[in-house]
Design a protein around this motif. Structure first.
Motif, PDB file in Angstrom:
ATOM      1  N   ASP A 163       0.813  -1.213   0.000  1.00 60.23           N
ATOM      2  CA  ASP A 163       0.000   0.000   0.000  1.00 60.23           C
ATOM      3  C   ASP A 163       0.849   1.268   0.000  1.00 60.23           C
ATOM      4  OD1 ASP A 163       1.016  -0.250   2.535  1.00 60.23           O
ATOM      5  OD2 ASP A 163      -0.911  -0.024   3.575  1.00 60.23           O
ATOM      6  N   ASP A 164       2.108   1.146  -0.375  1.00 59.98           N
ATOM      7  CA  ASP A 164       3.005   2.297  -0.390  1.00 59.98           C
ATOM      8  C   ASP A 164       2.746   3.221  -1.574  1.00 59.98           C
ATOM      9  OD1 ASP A 164       4.627   2.424   1.839  1.00 59.98           O
ATOM     10  OD2 ASP A 164       6.168   1.097   1.035  1.00 59.98           O
ATOM     11  N   PHE A 165       2.899   4.516  -1.329  1.00 58.76           N
ATOM     12  CA  PHE A 165       3.054   5.521  -2.378  1.00 58.76           C
ATOM     13  C   PHE A 165       4.262   6.341  -1.932  1.00 58.76           C
ATOM     14  CE2 PHE A 165       0.511   8.544  -5.333  1.00 58.76           C
ATOM     15  CZ  PHE A 165       1.678   8.896  -5.992  1.00 58.76           C
ATOM     16  N   VAL A 166       5.411   6.018  -2.499  1.00 58.45           N
ATOM     17  CA  VAL A 166       6.693   6.529  -2.021  1.00 58.45           C
ATOM     18  C   VAL A 166       7.252   7.539  -3.013  1.00 58.45           C
ATOM     19  CG1 VAL A 166       9.072   5.925  -1.464  1.00 58.45           C
ATOM     20  CG2 VAL A 166       7.209   4.406  -0.772  1.00 58.45           C
ATOM     21  N   GLY A 167       7.680   8.680  -2.498  1.00 60.32           N
ATOM     22  CA  GLY A 167       8.405   9.649  -3.296  1.00 60.32           C
ATOM     23  C   GLY A 167       9.890   9.527  -3.028  1.00 60.32           C
ATOM     24  N   ILE A 168      10.678   9.345  -4.083  1.00 65.18           N
ATOM     25  CA  ILE A 168      12.130   9.232  -3.948  1.00 65.18           C
ATOM     26  C   ILE A 168      12.757  10.566  -4.322  1.00 65.18           C
ATOM     27  CG2 ILE A 168      14.213   8.093  -4.789  1.00 65.18           C
ATOM     28  CD1 ILE A 168      12.651   5.579  -5.154  1.00 65.18           C
ATOM     29  N   ILE A 169      13.490  11.149  -3.374  1.00 67.47           N
ATOM     30  CA  ILE A 169      14.114  12.445  -3.593  1.00 67.47           C
ATOM     31  C   ILE A 169      15.596  12.354  -3.272  1.00 67.47           C
ATOM     32  CG2 ILE A 169      11.980  13.673  -3.032  1.00 67.47           C
ATOM     33  CD1 ILE A 169      13.347  14.372  -0.297  1.00 67.47           C
ATOM     34  N   GLY A 170      16.328  13.369  -3.681  1.00 67.22           N
ATOM     35  CA  GLY A 170      17.751  13.429  -3.394  1.00 67.22           C
ATOM     36  C   GLY A 170      18.451  14.332  -4.375  1.00 67.22           C
ATOM     37  N   PRO A 171      19.715  14.659  -4.101  1.00 72.98           N
ATOM     38  CA  PRO A 171      20.457  15.554  -4.986  1.00 72.98           C
ATOM     39  C   PRO A 171      20.785  14.888  -6.311  1.00 72.98           C
ATOM     40  CG  PRO A 171      21.909  14.632  -3.339  1.00 72.98           C
ATOM     41  CD  PRO A 171      20.520  14.200  -2.961  1.00 72.98           C
ATOM     42  N   VAL A 192       2.287  11.813  -2.128  1.00 75.02           N
ATOM     43  CA  VAL A 192       2.848  10.564  -1.616  1.00 75.02           C
ATOM     44  C   VAL A 192       2.496  10.377  -0.148  1.00 75.02           C
ATOM     45  CG1 VAL A 192       4.736  10.691  -3.276  1.00 75.02           C
ATOM     46  CG2 VAL A 192       5.067  11.597  -0.961  1.00 75.02           C
ATOM     47  N   ARG A 193       2.739   9.150   0.339  1.00 74.74           N
ATOM     48  CA  ARG A 193       2.505   8.847   1.748  1.00 74.74           C
ATOM     49  C   ARG A 193       3.811   8.749   2.539  1.00 74.74           C
ATOM     50  NH1 ARG A 193      -0.767   4.522  -0.776  1.00 74.74           N
ATOM     51  NH2 ARG A 193      -2.762   5.482  -1.310  1.00 74.74           N
ATOM     52  N   SER A 194       4.899   8.423   1.842  1.00 75.27           N
ATOM     53  CA  SER A 194       6.209   8.305   2.484  1.00 75.27           C
ATOM     54  C   SER A 194       7.258   8.905   1.563  1.00 75.27           C
ATOM     55  CB  SER A 194       6.559   6.838   2.771  1.00 75.27           C
ATOM     56  OG  SER A 194       5.608   6.235   3.606  1.00 75.27           O
ATOM     57  N   ILE A 195       8.388   9.272   2.153  1.00 72.86           N
ATOM     58  CA  ILE A 195       9.483   9.877   1.395  1.00 72.86           C
ATOM     59  C   ILE A 195      10.749   9.071   1.648  1.00 72.86           C
ATOM     60  CG2 ILE A 195      10.947  11.928   1.183  1.00 72.86           C
ATOM     61  CD1 ILE A 195       8.437  13.555   2.091  1.00 72.86           C
ATOM     62  N   VAL A 196      11.474   8.773   0.586  1.00 70.06           N
ATOM     63  CA  VAL A 196      12.763   8.101   0.695  1.00 70.06           C
ATOM     64  C   VAL A 196      13.839   9.062   0.191  1.00 70.06           C
ATOM     65  CG1 VAL A 196      14.207   6.212  -0.155  1.00 70.06           C
ATOM     66  CG2 VAL A 196      11.831   5.772   0.507  1.00 70.06           C
ATOM     67  N   CYS A 197      14.750   9.420   1.069  1.00 74.70           N
ATOM     68  CA  CYS A 197      15.853  10.309   0.722  1.00 74.70           C
ATOM     69  C   CYS A 197      17.049   9.459   0.276  1.00 74.70           C
ATOM     70  CB  CYS A 197      16.253  11.165   1.912  1.00 74.70           C
ATOM     71  SG  CYS A 197      14.934  12.216   2.540  1.00 74.70           S
ATOM     72  N   VAL A 198      17.562   9.752  -0.899  1.00 79.05           N
ATOM     73  CA  VAL A 198      18.664   8.971  -1.463  1.00 79.05           C
ATOM     74  C   VAL A 198      19.850   9.883  -1.732  1.00 79.05           C
ATOM     75  CG1 VAL A 198      19.397   7.435  -3.332  1.00 79.05           C
ATOM     76  CG2 VAL A 198      17.010   7.415  -2.557  1.00 79.05           C
ATOM     77  N   ASN A 199      20.955   9.600  -1.083  1.00 81.09           N
ATOM     78  CA  ASN A 199      22.205  10.304  -1.328  1.00 81.09           C
ATOM     79  C   ASN A 199      23.349   9.364  -0.955  1.00 81.09           C
ATOM     80  OD1 ASN A 199      24.105  12.222  -1.942  1.00 81.09           O
ATOM     81  ND2 ASN A 199      23.778  13.457  -0.103  1.00 81.09           N
ATOM     82  N   HIS A 224      17.403   6.748   3.345  1.00 82.27           N
ATOM     83  CA  HIS A 224      16.649   6.930   4.586  1.00 82.27           C
ATOM     84  C   HIS A 224      15.164   7.011   4.242  1.00 82.27           C
ATOM     85  CE1 HIS A 224      20.294   7.819   6.941  1.00 82.27           C
ATOM     86  NE2 HIS A 224      20.700   8.440   5.850  1.00 82.27           N
ATOM     87  N   ARG A 225      14.378   6.141   4.860  1.00 82.97           N
ATOM     88  CA  ARG A 225      12.929   6.165   4.657  1.00 82.97           C
ATOM     89  C   ARG A 225      12.278   7.026   5.735  1.00 82.97           C
ATOM     90  NH1 ARG A 225       8.408   2.079   2.561  1.00 82.97           N
ATOM     91  NH2 ARG A 225       6.639   3.099   3.563  1.00 82.97           N
ATOM     92  N   HIS A 226      11.419   7.943   5.309  1.00 84.37           N
ATOM     93  CA  HIS A 226      10.700   8.848   6.205  1.00 84.37           C
ATOM     94  C   HIS A 226       9.217   8.556   6.040  1.00 84.37           C
ATOM     95  CE1 HIS A 226      10.050  12.644   8.390  1.00 84.37           C
ATOM     96  NE2 HIS A 226       9.093  12.918   7.517  1.00 84.37           N
ATOM     97  N   ASP A 227       8.611   7.935   7.047  1.00 85.74           N
ATOM     98  CA  ASP A 227       7.251   7.445   6.908  1.00 85.74           C
ATOM     99  C   ASP A 227       6.204   8.521   7.170  1.00 85.74           C
ATOM    100  OD1 ASP A 227       7.418   4.706   6.050  1.00 85.74           O
ATOM    101  OD2 ASP A 227       8.420   4.318   7.945  1.00 85.74           O
ATOM    102  N   SER A 228       6.313   9.571   6.385  1.00 87.96           N
ATOM    103  CA  SER A 228       5.351  10.667   6.402  1.00 87.96           C
ATOM    104  C   SER A 228       5.566  11.448   5.112  1.00 87.96           C
ATOM    105  CB  SER A 228       5.572  11.571   7.621  1.00 87.96           C
ATOM    106  OG  SER A 228       4.809  12.754   7.505  1.00 87.96           O
ATOM    107  N   ASN A 229       4.551  12.203   4.693  1.00 83.95           N
ATOM    108  CA  ASN A 229       4.744  13.085   3.540  1.00 83.95           C
ATOM    109  C   ASN A 229       5.084  14.506   3.976  1.00 83.95           C
ATOM    110  OD1 ASN A 229       2.273  13.804   4.567  1.00 83.95           O
ATOM    111  ND2 ASN A 229       1.211  13.829   2.594  1.00 83.95           N
ATOM    112  N   VAL A 230       5.291  14.700   5.272  1.00 80.97           N
ATOM    113  CA  VAL A 230       5.707  15.991   5.812  1.00 80.97           C
ATOM    114  C   VAL A 230       7.150  15.867   6.282  1.00 80.97           C
ATOM    115  CG1 VAL A 230       5.290  17.745   7.566  1.00 80.97           C
ATOM    116  CG2 VAL A 230       3.352  16.518   6.544  1.00 80.97           C
ATOM    117  N   ILE A 231       8.011  16.751   5.772  1.00 78.29           N
ATOM    118  CA  ILE A 231       9.422  16.672   6.118  1.00 78.29           C
ATOM    119  C   ILE A 231       9.995  18.076   6.221  1.00 78.29           C
ATOM    120  CG2 ILE A 231      10.247  16.516   3.724  1.00 78.29           C
ATOM    121  CD1 ILE A 231      12.282  14.399   4.752  1.00 78.29           C
ATOM    122  N   THR A 232      10.883  18.292   7.168  1.00 75.15           N
ATOM    123  CA  THR A 232      11.471  19.608   7.386  1.00 75.15           C
ATOM    124  C   THR A 232      12.898  19.652   6.844  1.00 75.15           C
ATOM    125  OG1 THR A 232      12.410  19.029   9.548  1.00 75.15           O
ATOM    126  CG2 THR A 232      10.110  19.815   9.497  1.00 75.15           C
TER     127      THR A 232
END
Length: 260
Positions: free
Chosen positions: A33-41, A205-212, A216-224
């Motif tokens: 049931d994931d909807f994951v956004g993959i972000i990073g530089p 998305v429901r979760s965010i994965v930071c790739v560098n 790192h998986r962040h189990d929220s769509n809110v991130i600072t």
């Protein structure tokens, strides 16, 4: 994050290009049931992560798939690549492009059936491009081509949908329509979406994965910004009207990585 067992498990996964390390020591779980956004530089390894999951690049470590997503001996994944310009003279229709998404079922040489053409009609209706069925792909706008490629990715009803920067080169109207459609699709398949713009996708998305290099998986769509720094993910959130957008930092460890 779901309480169910993961459908994809990455353990100590690494990807290297000759002597250049793109990813190392990656542990990551993806759920049905994931909807994951993959972000990073840029150059941080986002595309390398997706390619490792898809099996299109060599990797170390283990990537295990649950039996529920195996079809024909392989994980059933739909993939929507970044849009590329089609030659206007390229003689292939929208219908033919979408049906090519069924090659996994039929092989390269088998004929398509009446039922296959019915399935094409269903995804054309879902993506609101039924009127383009017989048009040449090279005649379409960027947004229309993106709809075609999305239709191709989902016609086989995959268990996982992977999208690579799906809103590049499209207008805001298409972007909003795409996100609405992905929200609908996320009810029946896991979605993994690479994006340069966490400010926009965070509403989807429901979760965010930071790739560098690491993940790192962040189990929220809110991130600072502070959390991004803790994840070693150098992205600056900025305001753009009512929607926060992002500026991506550069990461120079991997010149062979895709520029994402």
């Amino acid at each position: 994050m779901s309480d169910h067992k993961p459908i994809i498990k990455l353990r100590d996964v690494g990807v290297s290009y000759e002597s250049i390390v793109a990813l190392e020591h990656v542990d990551l779980d993806i759920y049905a049931d994931d909807f994951v956004g993959i972000i990073g530089p840029n150059g941080g390894g986002k595309s390398s992560l997706v390619k490792a999951i898809m099996g299109t690049t060599p990797h170390s470590g283990r990537i295990d798939f649950d039996n529920s997503i195996i079809y024909g001996g392989k994980p059933h994944i739909g993939y929507m690549p970044q849009i590329t310009a089609f030659d206007k003279a390229f003689p292939i229709s929208v219908e033919e492009v979408i049906m090519s998404g069924l090659q996994r079922e039929h092989g390269m040489l088998q004929r398509y059936t009446t039922n296959d053409r019915k399935r094409v009609g269903e995804v054309l209706e879902l993506t609101s491009i039924s009127n383009l069925r017989k048009r040449a792909i090279g005649e379409l706008s960027g947004g229309q081509q993106q709809r075609v490629m999305l239709s191709r990715a989902i016609i086989s009803n995959p268990k996982i949908l992977i999208l690579d920067e799906p809103t590049n080169f499209v207008d805001n109207r298409f972007e909003n329509e795409l996100y609405n459609l992905l929200h609908h699709l996320s009810e029946r398949m896991a979605i993994i979406m690479i994006s340069h713009d966490i400010g926009t996708i965070s509403s989807v998305v429901r979760s965010i994965v930071c790739v560098n290099r690491h993940v790192h998986r962040h189990d929220s769509n809110v991130i600072t910004e502070e959390q991004l720094l803790n994840y070693n993910c150098p992205i600056q959130l900025i305001s753009h009207g009512n929607i926060p957008h992002t500026i991506l930092g550069e990461h120079h460890h991997c010149p062979h990585c895709d520029k994402k």
